[in-house]
Design a protein around this motif. Structure first.
Motif, PDB file in Angstrom:
ATOM      1  N   ARG A 182       0.850  -1.187   0.000  1.00 42.03           N
ATOM      2  CA  ARG A 182       0.000   0.000   0.000  1.00 42.03           C
ATOM      3  C   ARG A 182       0.893   1.246   0.000  1.00 42.03           C
ATOM      4  O   ARG A 182       2.015   1.213   0.516  1.00 42.03           O
ATOM      5  N   PRO A 183       0.427   2.354  -0.564  1.00 40.90           N
ATOM      6  CA  PRO A 183       1.261   3.560  -0.621  1.00 40.90           C
ATOM      7  C   PRO A 183       1.828   3.975   0.727  1.00 40.90           C
ATOM      8  O   PRO A 183       3.004   4.374   0.823  1.00 40.90           O
ATOM      9  N   GLU A 184       1.032   3.881   1.787  1.00 43.49           N
ATOM     10  CA  GLU A 184       1.534   4.269   3.101  1.00 43.49           C
ATOM     11  C   GLU A 184       2.627   3.320   3.588  1.00 43.49           C
ATOM     12  O   GLU A 184       3.549   3.735   4.309  1.00 43.49           O
ATOM     13  N   GLU A 185       2.539   2.052   3.194  1.00 42.66           N
ATOM     14  CA  GLU A 185       3.596   1.098   3.560  1.00 42.66           C
ATOM     15  C   GLU A 185       4.897   1.428   2.841  1.00 42.66           C
ATOM     16  O   GLU A 185       5.990   1.263   3.407  1.00 42.66           O
ATOM     17  N   VAL A 186       4.788   1.890   1.603  1.00 43.38           N
ATOM     18  CA  VAL A 186       5.984   2.264   0.845  1.00 43.38           C
ATOM     19  C   VAL A 186       6.695   3.425   1.522  1.00 43.38           C
ATOM     20  O   VAL A 186       7.913   3.403   1.728  1.00 43.38           O
ATOM     21  N   ARG A 187       5.952   4.455   1.880  1.00 44.10           N
ATOM     22  CA  ARG A 187       6.559   5.621   2.529  1.00 44.10           C
ATOM     23  C   ARG A 187       7.169   5.243   3.880  1.00 44.10           C
ATOM     24  O   ARG A 187       8.252   5.704   4.244  1.00 44.10           O
ATOM     25  N   THR A 188       6.483   4.392   4.631  1.00 46.12           N
ATOM     26  CA  THR A 188       7.003   3.954   5.921  1.00 46.12           C
ATOM     27  C   THR A 188       8.299   3.177   5.754  1.00 46.12           C
ATOM     28  O   THR A 188       9.257   3.355   6.526  1.00 46.12           O
TER      29      THR A 188
END
Length: 271
Positions: free
Chosen positions: A165-171
């Motif tokens: 998920r996009p938020e997982e990528v940023r994290t």
């Protein structure tokens, strides 16, 4: 195929390890290959799996997959020239055979993948003192505890981030930047239109349906990745080189298309 050949049973996303392996091997078998990868050919011959029936045989797709792998190879080779005893971490490593293509004999390699894929890799590519395998999700920061940053670190996430998920990528980017100052992260992305089609289940043919890919990013958006963490100091695209036939000319033209897949390299600031 020999008796006792490995018979893998993998879920949808882990099965992509076989898809990429197959296409690298198809390309590597060509006399005019763009990526010499005899280990991939060996693994396909050792695995009892209906590769062609499941994934089809498409010379263009195989060449594109090999050119993508070559982008990562160049980044790792450059890293090992600068940090010959450095550590290369492969997130979602699957059955990637990069270590057999570019290893310098002094570096350390860590493959991180989900338990079912890690177990398959361990059977086919047994670890040794320089090549380790960790059964853990790439999104679990616990894998970072197994990395010694003393001699430099390059993290490779080939064929992985699009399934997060996009938020997982940023994290994940932020965690790597925080834990590995002076290190690098190399990964590939799919464009937004491709991500949407995958999520909608529309990336399929008579052989294979691709799993959902929640994270998509157009090539001209890569600068936004710097906002994931203040330590991300450099963001650049790694362009494919070479190519065979008409694809060679098309690759240079594709650089003008924002909705294209891309390989991106990040550098993290020293502390």
């Amino acid at each position: 195929m020999t008796d006792g050949a490995e018979r893998p049973e993998l879920g949808a996303v882990p099965e992509t390890a076989l898809w990429t392996l197959w296409h690298r091997a198809v390309e590597a078998r060509r006399p005019d290959t763009v990526l010499a990868d005899p280990k991939a050919v060996e693994l396909v011959d050792r695995i009892d799996f209906p590769f062609e029936a499941r994934f089809g045989s498409n010379a263009l797709v195989s060449q594109l997959q090999a050119l993508r792998a070559a982008c990562f190879d160049r980044e790792v080779t450059d890293f090992l020239e600068r940090c010959p005893r450095g550590t290369v971490v492969g997130l979602g490593d699957g059955l990637e055979t990069q270590a057999w293509r570019v290893d310098n004999g002094r570096s350390t390699w860590l493959s991180v993948d989900l338990p079912e894929t890690a177990a398959l890799r361990e059977r086919l590519l047994p670890p040794d003192e320089r090549h380790r395998i960790l059964a853990q999700s790439a999104t679990d920061p616990g894998w970072m505890d197994g990395v010694d940053p003393a001699n430099g670190v390059l993290i490779s996430a080939e064929g992985l981030l699009m399934y997060l998920r996009p938020e997982e990528v940023r994290t994940l980017i932020a965690a790597c930047a925080e834990r590995f100052p002076g290190g690098s992260l190399v990964f590939d992305t799919v464009p937004r239109w491709f991500s949407r089609r995958a999520v909608e289940g529309k990336l399929k043919n008579r052989h294979y349906q691709a799993p959902p890919m929640p994270f998509g990013m157009d090539a001209d958006e890569r600068g936004k990745l710097a906002s994931a963490h203040p330590a991300v100091t450099d963001v650049r695209e790694v362009y494919p080189e070479g190519g065979r036939g008409a694809l060679r000319a098309l690759l240079s033209l594709a650089r003008r298309v924002k909705g294209r897949p891309s390989v991106v390299a990040l550098r993290f600031a020293e502390r």
